[in-house]
Write a protein that holds these residues in place. Sequence first.
Motif, PDB file in Angstrom:
ATOM      1  N   THR A  62       0.808  -1.154  -0.001  1.00 47.63           N
ATOM      2  CA  THR A  62      -0.059   0.116   0.041  1.00 47.63           C
ATOM      3  C   THR A  62       0.927   1.341   0.008  1.00 47.63           C
ATOM      4  OG1 THR A  62      -1.744  -1.113   1.441  1.00 47.63           O
ATOM      5  CG2 THR A  62      -1.917   1.295   1.014  1.00 47.63           C
ATOM      6  N   ASP A  63       0.322   2.233  -0.825  1.00 44.21           N
ATOM      7  CA  ASP A  63       0.976   3.512  -0.810  1.00 44.21           C
ATOM      8  C   ASP A  63       1.069   4.081   0.574  1.00 44.21           C
ATOM      9  OD1 ASP A  63       2.118   5.962  -2.449  1.00 44.21           O
ATOM     10  OD2 ASP A  63       0.563   6.700  -0.937  1.00 44.21           O
ATOM     11  N   SER A  64       2.564   4.775   1.319  1.00 48.89           N
ATOM     12  CA  SER A  64       2.404   5.147   2.458  1.00 48.89           C
ATOM     13  C   SER A  64       1.791   6.436   2.909  1.00 48.89           C
ATOM     14  CB  SER A  64       4.048   5.261   2.543  1.00 48.89           C
ATOM     15  OG  SER A  64       4.510   6.324   1.816  1.00 48.89           O
ATOM     16  N   GLN A  65       1.341   7.240   1.901  1.00 50.87           N
ATOM     17  CA  GLN A  65       0.450   8.199   2.295  1.00 50.87           C
ATOM     18  C   GLN A  65      -0.994   7.687   2.003  1.00 50.87           C
ATOM     19  OE1 GLN A  65       1.413  11.163   3.196  1.00 50.87           O
ATOM     20  NE2 GLN A  65       3.763  10.943   2.962  1.00 50.87           N
ATOM     21  N   ALA A  66      -1.513   7.262   1.137  1.00 40.18           N
ATOM     22  CA  ALA A  66      -2.691   6.714   0.838  1.00 40.18           C
ATOM     23  C   ALA A  66      -3.279   5.706   1.863  1.00 40.18           C
ATOM     24  CB  ALA A  66      -2.901   6.109  -0.585  1.00 40.18           C
ATOM     25  N   VAL A  67      -2.308   4.822   2.350  1.00 40.97           N
ATOM     26  CA  VAL A  67      -2.657   3.932   3.524  1.00 40.97           C
ATOM     27  C   VAL A  67      -3.893   4.456   4.684  1.00 40.97           C
ATOM     28  CG1 VAL A  67      -0.862   4.232   4.849  1.00 40.97           C
ATOM     29  CG2 VAL A  67      -2.002   2.242   4.949  1.00 40.97           C
ATOM     30  N   TYR A  68      -3.566   5.603   5.156  1.00 45.56           N
ATOM     31  CA  TYR A  68      -4.737   6.414   5.945  1.00 45.56           C
ATOM     32  C   TYR A  68      -5.969   6.222   5.491  1.00 45.56           C
ATOM     33  CZ  TYR A  68      -0.139   7.033   7.948  1.00 45.56           C
ATOM     34  OH  TYR A  68       1.336   6.745   8.451  1.00 45.56           O
ATOM     35  N   GLU A  69      -6.080   6.591   4.233  1.00 41.92           N
ATOM     36  CA  GLU A  69      -7.509   6.509   3.796  1.00 41.92           C
ATOM     37  C   GLU A  69      -8.130   4.991   3.733  1.00 41.92           C
ATOM     38  OE1 GLU A  69     -11.052   8.308   1.901  1.00 41.92           O
ATOM     39  OE2 GLU A  69      -9.359   8.943   3.161  1.00 41.92           O
ATOM     40  N   SER A  70      -7.039   4.193   3.367  1.00 39.20           N
ATOM     41  CA  SER A  70      -7.435   2.749   3.150  1.00 39.20           C
ATOM     42  C   SER A  70      -7.715   2.001   4.550  1.00 39.20           C
ATOM     43  CB  SER A  70      -6.296   1.944   2.818  1.00 39.20           C
ATOM     44  OG  SER A  70      -5.903   2.344   1.522  1.00 39.20           O
ATOM     45  N   VAL A  71      -7.217   2.597   5.731  1.00 43.14           N
ATOM     46  CA  VAL A  71      -7.273   2.009   7.271  1.00 43.14           C
ATOM     47  C   VAL A  71      -8.689   2.745   7.449  1.00 43.14           C
ATOM     48  CG1 VAL A  71      -6.655   2.342   9.580  1.00 43.14           C
ATOM     49  CG2 VAL A  71      -4.909   2.073   7.667  1.00 43.14           C
ATOM     50  N   ARG A  72      -8.836   4.027   7.171  1.00 47.37           N
ATOM     51  CA  ARG A  72     -10.220   4.674   7.561  1.00 47.37           C
ATOM     52  C   ARG A  72     -11.335   4.035   7.023  1.00 47.37           C
ATOM     53  NH1 ARG A  72     -13.771   8.487   5.901  1.00 47.37           N
ATOM     54  NH2 ARG A  72     -13.026   8.534   3.769  1.00 47.37           N
ATOM     55  N   LEU A  73     -11.079   3.541   5.755  1.00 51.60           N
ATOM     56  CA  LEU A  73     -12.418   2.868   5.115  1.00 51.60           C
ATOM     57  C   LEU A  73     -12.361   1.048   5.345  1.00 51.60           C
ATOM     58  CD1 LEU A  73     -12.073   4.426   1.626  1.00 51.60           C
ATOM     59  CD2 LEU A  73     -13.636   4.902   3.313  1.00 51.60           C
ATOM     60  N   GLY A  74     -11.409   0.550   6.241  1.00 53.00           N
ATOM     61  CA  GLY A  74     -11.635  -0.672   6.803  1.00 53.00           C
ATOM     62  C   GLY A  74     -10.753  -1.594   5.529  1.00 53.00           C
ATOM     63  N   ASP A  75     -10.304  -0.977   4.501  1.00 54.27           N
ATOM     64  CA  ASP A  75      -9.817  -1.796   3.570  1.00 54.27           C
ATOM     65  C   ASP A  75      -8.421  -2.466   4.001  1.00 54.27           C
ATOM     66  OD1 ASP A  75     -11.637  -1.324   1.570  1.00 54.27           O
ATOM     67  OD2 ASP A  75     -10.421   0.501   0.901  1.00 54.27           O
ATOM     68  N   VAL A  76      -7.624  -1.816   4.679  1.00 54.31           N
ATOM     69  CA  VAL A  76      -6.592  -2.436   5.616  1.00 54.31           C
ATOM     70  C   VAL A  76      -6.841  -2.269   7.034  1.00 54.31           C
ATOM     71  CG1 VAL A  76      -4.915  -2.290   3.914  1.00 54.31           C
ATOM     72  CG2 VAL A  76      -5.093  -0.537   5.705  1.00 54.31           C
ATOM     73  N   THR A  77      -6.381  -3.109   8.062  1.00 51.88           N
ATOM     74  CA  THR A  77      -6.957  -3.085   9.387  1.00 51.88           C
ATOM     75  C   THR A  77      -6.146  -2.161  10.142  1.00 51.88           C
ATOM     76  OG1 THR A  77      -7.356  -5.533   8.920  1.00 51.88           O
ATOM     77  CG2 THR A  77      -7.453  -4.536  11.084  1.00 51.88           C
ATOM     78  N   LEU A  78      -4.739  -1.817   9.881  1.00 50.53           N
ATOM     79  CA  LEU A  78      -3.952  -1.195  10.871  1.00 50.53           C
ATOM     80  C   LEU A  78      -2.650  -0.652  10.296  1.00 50.53           C
ATOM     81  CD1 LEU A  78      -1.430  -3.146  11.583  1.00 50.53           C
ATOM     82  CD2 LEU A  78      -3.154  -4.269  12.656  1.00 50.53           C
ATOM     83  N   GLU A  79      -2.133   0.296  10.757  1.00 53.50           N
ATOM     84  CA  GLU A  79      -0.846   0.962  10.468  1.00 53.50           C
ATOM     85  C   GLU A  79       0.035   0.909  11.569  1.00 53.50           C
ATOM     86  OE1 GLU A  79       2.331   1.744   8.928  1.00 53.50           O
ATOM     87  OE2 GLU A  79       0.873   1.906   7.270  1.00 53.50           O
ATOM     88  N   LEU A  80       1.369   0.320  11.421  1.00 54.91           N
ATOM     89  CA  LEU A  80       2.147   0.344  12.469  1.00 54.91           C
ATOM     90  C   LEU A  80       3.115   1.568  12.779  1.00 54.91           C
ATOM     91  CD1 LEU A  80       2.798  -3.602  12.350  1.00 54.91           C
ATOM     92  CD2 LEU A  80       1.688  -2.517  14.262  1.00 54.91           C
ATOM     93  N   GLU A  81       3.360   2.228  11.717  1.00 56.54           N
ATOM     94  CA  GLU A  81       4.575   3.189  11.655  1.00 56.54           C
ATOM     95  C   GLU A  81       3.925   4.393  11.051  1.00 56.54           C
ATOM     96  OE1 GLU A  81       8.375   2.538  10.299  1.00 56.54           O
ATOM     97  OE2 GLU A  81       8.659   0.660  11.606  1.00 56.54           O
ATOM     98  N   VAL A  82       3.435   5.184  11.760  1.00 57.20           N
ATOM     99  CA  VAL A  82       2.793   6.483  11.390  1.00 57.20           C
ATOM    100  C   VAL A  82       3.663   7.489  11.879  1.00 57.20           C
ATOM    101  CG1 VAL A  82       0.881   8.313  11.651  1.00 57.20           C
ATOM    102  CG2 VAL A  82       0.560   5.991  12.038  1.00 57.20           C
ATOM    103  N   TRP A  83       4.701   8.113  11.211  1.00 63.68           N
ATOM    104  CA  TRP A  83       5.733   8.926  11.225  1.00 63.68           C
ATOM    105  C   TRP A  83       5.345  10.312  11.233  1.00 63.68           C
ATOM    106  CZ3 TRP A  83      11.418   7.925  11.385  1.00 63.68           C
ATOM    107  CH2 TRP A  83      11.810   6.342  11.203  1.00 63.68           C
ATOM    108  N   GLU A  84       5.389  11.121  12.446  1.00 62.25           N
ATOM    109  CA  GLU A  84       5.085  12.464  12.281  1.00 62.25           C
ATOM    110  C   GLU A  84       5.428  13.252  11.167  1.00 62.25           C
ATOM    111  OE1 GLU A  84       4.447  16.239  15.379  1.00 62.25           O
ATOM    112  OE2 GLU A  84       5.773  14.685  16.026  1.00 62.25           O
ATOM    113  N   GLY A  85       6.648  13.227  11.023  1.00 64.81           N
ATOM    114  CA  GLY A  85       7.222  14.084   9.930  1.00 64.81           C
ATOM    115  C   GLY A  85       6.941  13.684   8.613  1.00 64.81           C
ATOM    116  N   ALA A  86       6.667  12.506   8.473  1.00 62.19           N
ATOM    117  CA  ALA A  86       6.470  12.057   6.913  1.00 62.19           C
ATOM    118  C   ALA A  86       4.982  12.050   6.657  1.00 62.19           C
ATOM    119  CB  ALA A  86       6.984  10.799   6.554  1.00 62.19           C
TER     120      ALA A  86
END
Length: 313
Positions: A62-86
């Motif tokens: 999954t794209d590292s920026q688009a993943v948050y939309e994917s998590v929000r929609l439930g297409d993926v379940t979680l994200e383990l590394e949310v870097w503040e700067g990036a």
Amino acid sequence: MKKMTTALTAGVLSLAPLAAMAQDSSDPIVIPIHNWSSQIVMSNAVGQILEMNGNAVEFVTTDSQAVYESVRLGDVTLELEVWEGAFGASYRAALEKGGIVDVGDHDAVTREDWWYPMWTKDACPGLPDWEALNDCAALFTTAETGEKGRYLDGPVDWLKHGQERVAALDMDFVVVNAGSAAALWAEIGAAEADKRPIVVFNWTPNFAEAVWPGEFVEFPAWEAGCDTDPAVGPNPDALFDCGNPANGYLKKAAWEGMEEKWPSAYAVLEQVSFTNPQIAEMARLVDVDDLEPDEAAEVWLEANKDVWESWVN
């Protein structure tokens, strides 16, 4: 979508399978994979822990920026590394829309910014000050950049805004994007042979800090709004005219339905917390020891039972 098939054999991990809570769904927990080593190994390690918890796990690139939309929609379940700067901006945007929840911070403290190996400072002793770097721009010229210095930024999809910073601070540099994290390491390794001055995107934690001592360039200090409000920062007419957070968070995030659908797995995720040295070691197993990510995860889990067993008990 690639189903996780790594077996934790008795020769690698002797721990008996952990009992899953009955109410956890049998549907697979979908874990995203990005394009840097620590995230890939961490995802494999946590995936293996969840499998021992009785859960089914699948990976999806999954794209590292688009993943948050994917998590929000439930297409993926979680994200383990949310870097503040990036990824802070993409993460905050998803939070505002709803559907994604903050599952807490890792113990690790992050930093992502322009970086140089220490031999570069020998050639430009005013470092780490960014204005001193700009005064030394001629040291970094290449055939590709002409009279301007070359700064090797991260891959385009990391959205590091190097070009915007160069423009906002009127720097004599050209931003070139690396194709991958491996290309950044190759750049440093190639420059090491003749101690050629270089400046590249780097971050902590990762294995590189143990291999190549170096420093981050000190830009104007990060202020909230530097990426959204031109009035914040030294240039009143531009965004991204300050450095990234020097003590950034590393968060975990999940689809808001995860806790109800997989309560046992969610409870494990809440306990997961890695330190800077642990994350650097995960990356080293791939980037230096050349292990496959699933193998690196097994090695790390075997060597760190005292760390992760408490997360599942």
